[in-house]
Motif scaffolding. Structure first.
Motif, short mmCIF file in Angstrom:
data_model
loop_
_atom_site.label_atom_id
_atom_site.label_comp_id
_atom_site.label_asym_id
_atom_site.label_seq_id
_atom_site.Cartn_x
_atom_site.Cartn_y
_atom_site.Cartn_z
N LEU A 80 0.84 -1.20 0.00
CA LEU A 80 0.00 0.00 0.00
C LEU A 80 0.87 1.25 0.00
CD1 LEU A 80 -2.66 -1.01 2.71
CD2 LEU A 80 -2.91 -1.14 0.21
N ALA A 81 0.40 2.30 -0.64
CA ALA A 81 1.09 3.58 -0.59
C ALA A 81 0.77 4.25 0.74
CB ALA A 81 0.66 4.46 -1.75
N THR A 82 1.81 4.73 1.44
CA THR A 82 1.61 5.33 2.78
C THR A 82 2.07 6.77 2.85
OG1 THR A 82 3.76 4.47 3.47
CG2 THR A 82 1.82 3.09 3.92
N GLY A 83 2.63 7.29 1.78
CA GLY A 83 3.15 8.65 1.74
C GLY A 83 4.08 8.77 0.56
N PHE A 84 4.91 9.81 0.55
CA PHE A 84 5.90 9.91 -0.52
C PHE A 84 7.08 10.77 -0.06
CE2 PHE A 84 2.97 13.42 -1.20
CZ PHE A 84 3.77 14.49 -1.58
N PHE A 85 8.20 10.59 -0.75
CA PHE A 85 9.40 11.37 -0.52
C PHE A 85 9.57 12.33 -1.69
CE2 PHE A 85 9.95 7.26 1.54
CZ PHE A 85 10.27 7.66 2.85
N LYS A 86 10.11 13.50 -1.42
CA LYS A 86 10.27 14.49 -2.49
C LYS A 86 11.63 15.18 -2.38
CE LYS A 86 7.31 17.74 0.13
NZ LYS A 86 8.25 18.52 0.87
N ASN A 87 12.20 15.50 -3.52
CA ASN A 87 13.45 16.24 -3.59
C ASN A 87 13.18 17.62 -4.18
OD1 ASN A 87 14.81 14.08 -2.57
ND2 ASN A 87 15.97 13.62 -4.44
N THR A 88 13.98 18.57 -3.76
CA THR A 88 13.86 19.92 -4.32
C THR A 88 14.25 19.90 -5.79
OG1 THR A 88 14.37 20.91 -2.19
CG2 THR A 88 14.65 22.30 -4.13
N GLY A 89 13.54 20.65 -6.58
CA GLY A 89 13.83 20.72 -8.00
C GLY A 89 12.62 21.21 -8.74
N MET A 90 12.84 21.94 -9.81
CA MET A 90 11.69 22.43 -10.57
C MET A 90 12.06 22.50 -12.04
SD MET A 90 11.63 26.51 -9.69
CE MET A 90 10.23 26.76 -10.77
N CYS A 91 11.04 22.58 -12.86
CA CYS A 91 11.26 22.74 -14.29
C CYS A 91 10.27 23.79 -14.78
CB CYS A 91 11.06 21.43 -15.02
SG CYS A 91 9.47 20.66 -14.66
N SER A 92 10.64 24.51 -15.79
CA SER A 92 9.72 25.48 -16.37
C SER A 92 9.62 25.24 -17.87
CB SER A 92 10.21 26.92 -16.09
OG SER A 92 11.51 27.10 -16.60
N ILE A 93 8.47 25.62 -18.41
CA ILE A 93 8.17 25.32 -19.81
C ILE A 93 8.07 26.62 -20.60
CG2 ILE A 93 6.57 24.19 -21.39
CD1 ILE A 93 7.97 22.34 -19.40
#
Length: 508
Positions: A258-271
C-alpha cells in the motif's frame, strides 16, 4: 502494480466494488456496466482521464474508421497484448528504474525530512506536513487517508501533476496547464465507449495538433527527466510526455503493498511556450498575449458558476460576450472538436463531464472544487446563440440579486447598526447570496437543459428570477425582527423586484 497488466481500476457493478484490469475493461465481450468508483467526484474524473490518456498513447487508432471500430466493439486480447509490449516498463509504479510518474533516484533523507503524508497527494485534503489553509478544502483532519491501494495512488499522482497545483511551493513547478485547469471529457453509453470517445485518432491529431506527434521528446519524464536548470520548450514535448507530465521529483513510500506517503526532492522545471492539452478548453485571447506566466487553459472561477463558462466547453467561438465577463476566441477541448467532426457521433446528443478546482486568493490556494455533467440534445452544434442567451439570463439575474444585496448592506450600515463592520458585513451578505445562487442555479440549469424549448424563454427567465427572490428572502430572514433593518429590507426587496420585473420576470 502495472497499469497495463494488473487489476487496479476501481469500479462498481450491481452495487459491488471491485478492481479490474485495463485489458478486461477494453476486451470483455460481455460489456459489463462498470462505473468508476474512487474516493470522491474529482478522483472519479481523474481516474477516467488517466484511462483515456493510457489508451491514447498505447492504443491510438490511425483514423476515424479505426476509431469507430474500437468504439463499436471490444478489441481482441491478442491485439491488446501486442500493443502494450513496448510500454510495460513505463507504467509500473514499483519499477526499480522507471516507476510511473516518479523519480527513481529519490530516497529518504536522514530523519525522513523529505517525507510527505499521503494526503498531500490528494488535492484539498489536510496533511501532517503542512499548515497551509489551502490544504484543508474537503476534510477536517489530517488522518482521513493513511494508506491506499497502489491503483488509487496512481490516480492521485496523475491528478496532482495534471490538474492540481505545486507540490511543496516554489521549489516545485505546476503542470503543463498551469494551476488547477478544468477538464472536459465526453461521456458515452458505457465506460469502455466513454474512453474511446475521448481518444483522438492519429489523423485528427495530425490535422489539429501535429506538433504533439512530431515533437522530438516522446518518452515520459520518469524516463527522460525534465531540465532542472533551464526551460524545456513546449514544442519539444510529445504526446505521451505531455499527457503524463510530472514536474515534481517524488517517490512513493510503500508498505505491505500500500502507498503510505511519498518522498520528495527539491527541483523544478519550467516550460517555454504552449502545449495543447486535448482535454481542456483554451482561452485564445490569453494564449496570444504572449505572457509566459499566463497559462491559456480555462479554470473554474469563484466569481462565476460553472455553467457561466458552458459555451467554452461545447463550442469554439470567434467572440462571445457574457454579462460582466468576456470570453473571446475560446476554443473547446480537442476531444469535443473530434466528437463534433467525427461521423460516428455526428447528429447525436452530447454529454460532458466537467471538473476542476477553484483557486483561492493566491496562486496556490484552494477555494473548492466544481464537478458537473452537462447534457445537450441533438443539433447542439448549431445552438451556441441560444445557449449564450440562456447563460446571459442566468448571469443577469445574479447581477440584479447582487445589486439588491449591496443596497441592503449600504442602507443597514447607514442606519448606524454596523458602521464598525461595514466592509465585512457587505462582503458576508453578498457572499452568501452568491454562493446560494451559484449552488442552486446548477440544478436549475440542468433541469432547463434536459427539456430545452426556446419558445419558452420567458419561463426560464421566471425560474431564475424566482430563485433570486427565494435566496433574497432566506438571507433577510434573520434580520426581519430587527426594527433598524426593516427599511433596508423593504427598499432592497423593492429594488430587486423592480429590476426583475423590467426583465420580464414579473413576480406573481
Amino acid at each position: 502494480m502495472n497499469l497495463l497488466i494488473d487489476k487496479w481500476i476501481p469500479v462498481s457493478f450491481n452495487g459491488e466494488s471491485q478492481r479490474i484490469s485495463l485489458k478486461k475493461l477494453l476486451c470483455d465481450k460481455q460489456e459489463q456496466d462498470w462505473h468508476i468508483a474512487v474516493l470522491r467526484d474529482d478522483m472519479d474524473l481523474a481516474a477516467l482521464q488517466l484511462l483515456v490518456c493510457l489508451v491514447q498513447v498505447v492504443l491510438m487508432p490511425e483514423d476515424a474508421k479505426a476509431l469507430k471500430k474500437r468504439w463499436s466493439e471490444p478489441m481482441s486480447e491478442t491485439d491488446y497484448e501486442q500493443a502494450i509490449q513496448s510500454f510495460i516498463d513505463w507504467f509500473d509504479l514499483l519499477h526499480p528504474e522507471t516507476p510511473f510518474m516518479q523519480t527513481a533516484s529519490v530516497t529518504p533523507e536522514k530523519g525522513n525530512k523529505n517525507w510527505a503524508s499521503l494526503q498531500k497527494m490528494f488535492v484539498g485534503l489536510p496533511e501532517k506536513t503542512s499548515t497551509s489553509a489551502s490544504s484543508n478544502g474537503f476534510f477536517n483532519t489530517p488522518n482521513e487517508i493513511q494508506a491506499v491501494h497502489l491503483g488509487d495512488a496512481a490516480i492521485a499522482l496523475f491528478q496532482q501533476a495534471t490538474n492540481g497545483f505545486s507540490l511543496g511551493g516554489a521549489a516545485f513547478s505546476v503542470g503543463l496547464k498551469g494551476s488547477m485547469p478544468l477538464t472536459t471529457l465526453v461521456l458515452s453509453e458505457n465506460l469502455r465507449k466513454t474512453i474511446w470517445t475521448n481518444v483522438l485518432s492519429k489523423a485528427f491529431l495530425m490535422e489539429k495538433a501535429p506538433e504533439l506527434l512530431n515533437a522530438e521528446i516522446q518518452k515520459p519524464t520518469w524516463v527522460i527527466a525534465p531540465h532542472s536548470n533551464k526551460q524545456e520548450g513546449a514544442l519539444h514535448i510529445g504526446l505521451l510526455r505531455g499527457l503524463f507530465w510530472q514536474p515534481a521529483k517524488i517517490k512513493l513510500a510503500v508498505k505491505d503493498g500500500l502507498a503510505t506517503g511519498f518522498f520528495k526532492n527539491t527541483g523544478m522545471c519550467s516550460i517555454a511556450g504552449f502545449w495543447q492539452h486535448p482535454h481542456t478548453p483554451i482561452d485564445m485571447l490569453r494564449l496570444h498575449t504572449g505572457n509566459a506566466k499566463e497559462k491559456p487553459f480555462l479554470s473554474a472561477r469563484n466569481d462565476l458558476p460553472l455553467w457561466g463558462q458552458m459555451l467554452s466547453f461545447f463550442y469554439t467561438q470567434s467572440q462571445v460576450k457574457l454579462v460582466d465577463t468576456q470570453q473571446e476566441g475560446t476554443s473547446c477541448a480537442l476531444v469535443v472538436q473530434q466528437y463534433q467532426d467525427n461521423s460516428t457521433w455526428r447528429g447525436r446528443d452530447i454529454k460532458l463531464a466537467i471538473g476542476g478546482y477553484v483557486k483561492g486568493g493566491s496562486a496556490e490556494s484552494l477555494a473548492g472544487r466544481r464537478h458537473e455533467t452537462y447534457s445537450l440534445s441533438t443539433d447542439w452544434e448549431n445552438k451556441s446563440a441560444e445557449m449564450l442567451h440562456l447563460i446571459n439570463i442566468g448571469l443577469e439575474v445574479y447581477k440584479k440579486l447582487n445589486a439588491a444585496m449591496n443596497k441592503f448592506a449600504l442602507i443597514a450600515i447607514d442606519k448606524g447598526t454596523l458602521k464598525a463592520k461595514e466592509s465585512s458585513f457587505k462582503k458576508a451578505v453578498k457572499g452568501k447570496a452568491r454562493q446560494a445562487y451559484f449552488d442552486n442555479s446548477e440544478s436549475l440549469m440542468h433541469s432547463i437543459l434536459r427539456k430545452l424549448v426556446w419558445d419558452d424563454i420567458a419561463s426560464y427567465q421566471k425560474q431564475f428570477a424566482d430563485l433570486a427572490r427565494t435566496i433574497f428572502e432566506q438571507i433577510m430572514m434573520p434580520y426581519e425582527h430587527e426594527p433598524k433593518m426593516l427599511q433596508a429590507i423593504i427598499e432592497s426587496r423593492a429594488m430587486l423586484n423592480n429590476m426583475l420585473n423590467k426583465m420580464g420576470a414579473v413576480h406573481e
